[in-house]
Motif scaffolding. Sequence first.
Motif, PDB file in Angstrom:
ATOM      1  N   ALA A 137      12.011 -60.259  42.957  1.00 15.70           N
ATOM      2  CA  ALA A 137      12.292 -60.095  41.528  1.00 15.70           C
ATOM      3  C   ALA A 137      11.335 -59.045  40.968  1.00 15.70           C
TER       4      ALA A 137
ATOM      5  N   ALA B 239      18.985 -68.346  43.436  1.00 14.22           N
ATOM      6  CA  ALA B 239      18.236 -68.800  42.260  1.00 14.22           C
ATOM      7  C   ALA B 239      16.867 -68.142  42.204  1.00 14.22           C
ATOM      8  N   GLY B 240      16.577 -67.497  41.081  1.00 11.90           N
ATOM      9  CA  GLY B 240      15.284 -66.865  40.873  1.00 11.90           C
ATOM     10  C   GLY B 240      15.132 -65.482  41.451  1.00 11.90           C
TER      11      GLY B 240
ATOM     12  N   TRP C 196      16.702 -69.698  49.914  1.00  7.24           N
ATOM     13  CA  TRP C 196      17.032 -68.272  49.774  1.00  7.24           C
ATOM     14  C   TRP C 196      17.604 -67.714  51.079  1.00  7.24           C
TER      15      TRP C 196
ATOM     16  N   ALA D 243      11.898 -73.385  49.136  1.00  5.62           N
ATOM     17  CA  ALA D 243      12.601 -72.377  48.335  1.00  5.62           C
ATOM     18  C   ALA D 243      13.010 -71.208  49.229  1.00  5.62           C
TER      19      ALA D 243
ATOM     20  N   ASP E 188      16.389 -61.439  41.879  1.00  8.07           N
ATOM     21  CA  ASP E 188      17.145 -60.367  41.230  1.00  8.07           C
ATOM     22  C   ASP E 188      18.158 -59.792  42.208  1.00  8.07           C
TER      23      ASP E 188
END
Length: 170
Positions: free
Chosen positions: A52, A117-118, A111, A107, A120
């Motif tokens: 991100a 989620a979270g 991914w 997490a 970019d």
Amino acid sequence: MRPTRPTATPTALAATIATVLTTDALLHLFWSTGSTWPAQDVTTLSYAVLGADVPFTPPVLLPLATMLLAGSALVVARARLGRRRLGRLLQAATLAVGCGTAVRGLAGAAWAFGVRAGLDDGAGDTFYWLNLALYTPLCLAMSVAAFRLAATDDFTKNEAATEEAPDRVR
């Protein structure tokens, strides 16, 4: 005769965790100087490291480096002092390191399986592959090591027994 499986001593577990946390802290301190190595610019670095666009500025990086160094020191203290001094506090700190790395590892697994989620959309493939090959496995391994370290009772006796145990033949 079954070969015995070597077990990691609390000192080895703590040294491994502390090495990773300290290396990460040093990278954050280095980036706080304005360097973007190994990327060409801040945006590319942010996407590669975090997936991100996040500012890589001293107000963001210095507290992270401080937390990483504190976690490293507390884990080493847990291994060296065991339950003798500040035992419950050091055990709680080691559990916190384990929980933090477990959350990051889980997490990362999400991914890796396509949950966005979270992240970019502009993150590209670099974060995906770094997450899959480096960040997630390292975090999951550190969480297991931290939980094992936190669960160990008396370090000096366990380590001494491991080093002095005679070879047994069955």
